[in-house]
Design a protein around this motif. Structure first.
Motif, mmCIF file in Angstrom:
data_model
loop_
_atom_site.group_PDB
_atom_site.id
_atom_site.type_symbol
_atom_site.label_atom_id
_atom_site.label_comp_id
_atom_site.label_asym_id
_atom_site.label_seq_id
_atom_site.Cartn_x
_atom_site.Cartn_y
_atom_site.Cartn_z
ATOM 1 N N SER A 21 0.843 -1.189 0.000
ATOM 2 C CA SER A 21 0.000 0.000 0.000
ATOM 3 C C SER A 21 0.884 1.247 0.000
ATOM 4 O O SER A 21 1.904 1.302 0.689
ATOM 5 C CB SER A 21 -0.892 0.014 1.246
ATOM 6 O OG SER A 21 -1.655 1.187 1.312
ATOM 7 N N CYS B 122 -3.679 -4.135 -4.692
ATOM 8 C CA CYS B 122 -2.521 -4.177 -3.786
ATOM 9 C C CYS B 122 -2.489 -5.495 -3.041
ATOM 10 O O CYS B 122 -3.518 -5.957 -2.521
ATOM 11 C CB CYS B 122 -2.583 -3.008 -2.799
ATOM 12 S SG CYS B 122 -1.243 -2.988 -1.603
ATOM 13 N N LEU C 59 -7.517 -2.148 5.257
ATOM 14 C CA LEU C 59 -7.891 -1.120 4.284
ATOM 15 C C LEU C 59 -8.755 -0.049 4.952
ATOM 16 O O LEU C 59 -8.565 1.150 4.712
ATOM 17 C CB LEU C 59 -8.639 -1.744 3.111
ATOM 18 C CG LEU C 59 -9.150 -0.780 2.036
ATOM 19 C CD1 LEU C 59 -7.986 -0.033 1.396
ATOM 20 C CD2 LEU C 59 -9.952 -1.518 0.987
ATOM 21 N N SER D 157 -6.589 2.153 7.086
ATOM 22 C CA SER D 157 -5.834 3.082 6.243
ATOM 23 C C SER D 157 -6.723 4.207 5.728
ATOM 24 O O SER D 157 -6.312 5.373 5.691
ATOM 25 C CB SER D 157 -5.201 2.333 5.062
ATOM 26 O OG SER D 157 -4.244 1.398 5.507
ATOM 27 N N ASN E 36 5.544 0.500 5.471
ATOM 28 C CA ASN E 36 4.163 0.893 5.206
ATOM 29 C C ASN E 36 3.487 1.636 6.349
ATOM 30 O O ASN E 36 2.571 2.436 6.108
ATOM 31 C CB ASN E 36 3.316 -0.335 4.875
ATOM 32 C CG ASN E 36 3.714 -0.973 3.571
ATOM 33 O OD1 ASN E 36 4.570 -0.463 2.861
ATOM 34 N ND2 ASN E 36 3.104 -2.088 3.237
#
Length: 400
Positions: A112, A135, A214, A217, A288
């Motif tokens: 990511s 991803c 996800l 994020s 990340n």
């Protein structure tokens, strides 16, 4: 002629400032990309249709997921099908969903990453060359350095199909298309998520864990205060922390304790973290999550070994969070995931990990992921406070 997929839409904060009916204020790099796409796909027209659809969903609970799904459709339409979105047929939609299941490597990122490079002026903002529409959540290479193929989970495909159907329904209601090409596929339930089965261990399925990270994020992208939440759960996952260890070790877990080892992994170098515990922290944790947090908080210029930021620190104050607070925050995040999936048209079953999980599941999921790529002896050492027989039964034997 452009062939590499590039990001077309910014964060919600920047996107909300755009004019839905013109290209005024758009990033020059995006406009240049669209102008270099195949003319037959009417890229600017297709882009504007997606943009106007996203404007209707420009709110924190929807935008990130809708952007991801419609951007993939837009890029596939103009780069692969080479057709305007309004010309896509039912067969095209089925071809697109098949493409989403196993996209080519050139469409898949190894990790990511940000969409655009930063700049004080919009005229100098560029594409992040590492960004791709899809991803890999797991490491990009397995044993013997073989690349792991991207294969979409059923829940991810269900979200993708739901958003695509909603987009074409929007076009149909606005009289931009005569027939909704996604209606029959969506109604037939070809891409409905299968019920997750949690047999043998309290772990998230691959699809559930991907959605969890996800969502975290996306929350951090939308509000910088959630960067701390993202780093916290990434730390629990990559350091394989039991809830009790949050209380006993949290006050000593700092960025400065991370040390790069010869094999490319990281270890924790401090008195409370003896080397024989073999932490074996995957480098994507630093690349990340730690570096992302340091960059957003303006600490990227401080060397890792001098950055004494707590990995499990409170949003305000200098001390570490407690395991009780971490549990409560975990349940809050799971409910946000459920709400966002529901908003996207996905049915979250009573058996879903998001309804059943405790904070302990984050650590167990990490251990099971480690067991896929590491030797049994290494996994047993990583288990900490667990004998070899117990570790074997929890992370290996149940698979048989």
């Amino acid at each position: 002629m452009e062939s590499i997929p590039r990001p077309c839409f910014e964060t919600l904060k920047d996107f909300a400032l755009l004019d839905p009916d013109t290209l005024d204020g758009e990033l020059p790099v995006v406009q240049d990309f669209l102008n270099r796409c195949p003319v037959s796909s009417l890229p600017i027209k297709s882009y504007m249709l997606v943009k106007q659809f996203l404007i209707k969903h420009a709110e924190p609970t929807r935008y990130a997921n809708y952007r991801t799904c419609t951007e993939r459709l837009l890029l596939w339409s103009i780069l692969e099908a080479k057709k305007p979105l309004t010309d896509l047929s039912e067969a095209d939609i089925q071809a697109f969903m098949n493409f989403c299941t196993t996209p080519p490597d050139s469409w898949v990122a190894d990790k990511s990453c940000r969409r655009f490079t930063q700049g004080k002026l919009r005229s100098v903002v560029g594409f992040n060359p590492d960004w791709r529409p899809y991803c890999l959540i797991q490491p990009a290479t397995g044993r013997n350095d073989t690349r792991i193929a991207y294969i979409a989970g059923r829940s991810g495909l269900a979200i993708q199909m739901s958003v695509v159907a909603s987009f074409f329904l929007h076009l149909h209601y606005d009289d931009l298309i005569a027939i909704n090409p996604a209606r029959r596929l969506h109604a037939a339930g070809f891409y409905t998520p299968s019920l997750p089965v949690h047999s043998g261990a309290n772990v998230f399925t691959d699809e559930e864990f991907a959605v969890l990270m996800l969502t975290l994020s996306d929350m951090a992208d939308e509000d910088i205060k959630h960067e701390r939440t993202l780093l916290m759960f990434a730390s629990i996952y990559y350091l394989r922390l039991q809830p009790s260890e949050i209380d006993s070790l949290g006050g000593d877990l700092t960025v400065s304790a991370l040390r790069l080892m010869r094999d490319g992994t990281y270890d924790l170098v401090a008195e409370k973290f003896p080397g024989n515990w073999a932490w074996k922290i995957h480098p994507e944790f630093v690349a990340n999550y730690v570096n992302r947090y340091r960059e957003r908080l303006g600490r990227q210029f401080i060397p890792l070994e001098r950055d004494h930021t707590l990995l499990l620190g409170k949003i305000r104050g200098k001390s570490s969070i407690s395991s009780g607070y971490a549990r409560a925050l975990f349940r809050t995040v799971c409910q946000i995931v459920i709400d966002r999936l529901t908003e996207s048209g996905c049915v979250v079953s009573p058996n879903s990990g998001f309804r059943k999980a405790t904070l302990f599941w984050v650590r167990e999921t990490s251990m099971h992921h480690s067991a896929r790529t590491m030797e049994m002896s290494d996994v047993i050492r990583l288990a900490r406070k667990s004998n070899a027989e117990n570790a074997y039964q929890r992370f290996f034997a149940w698979r048989d």
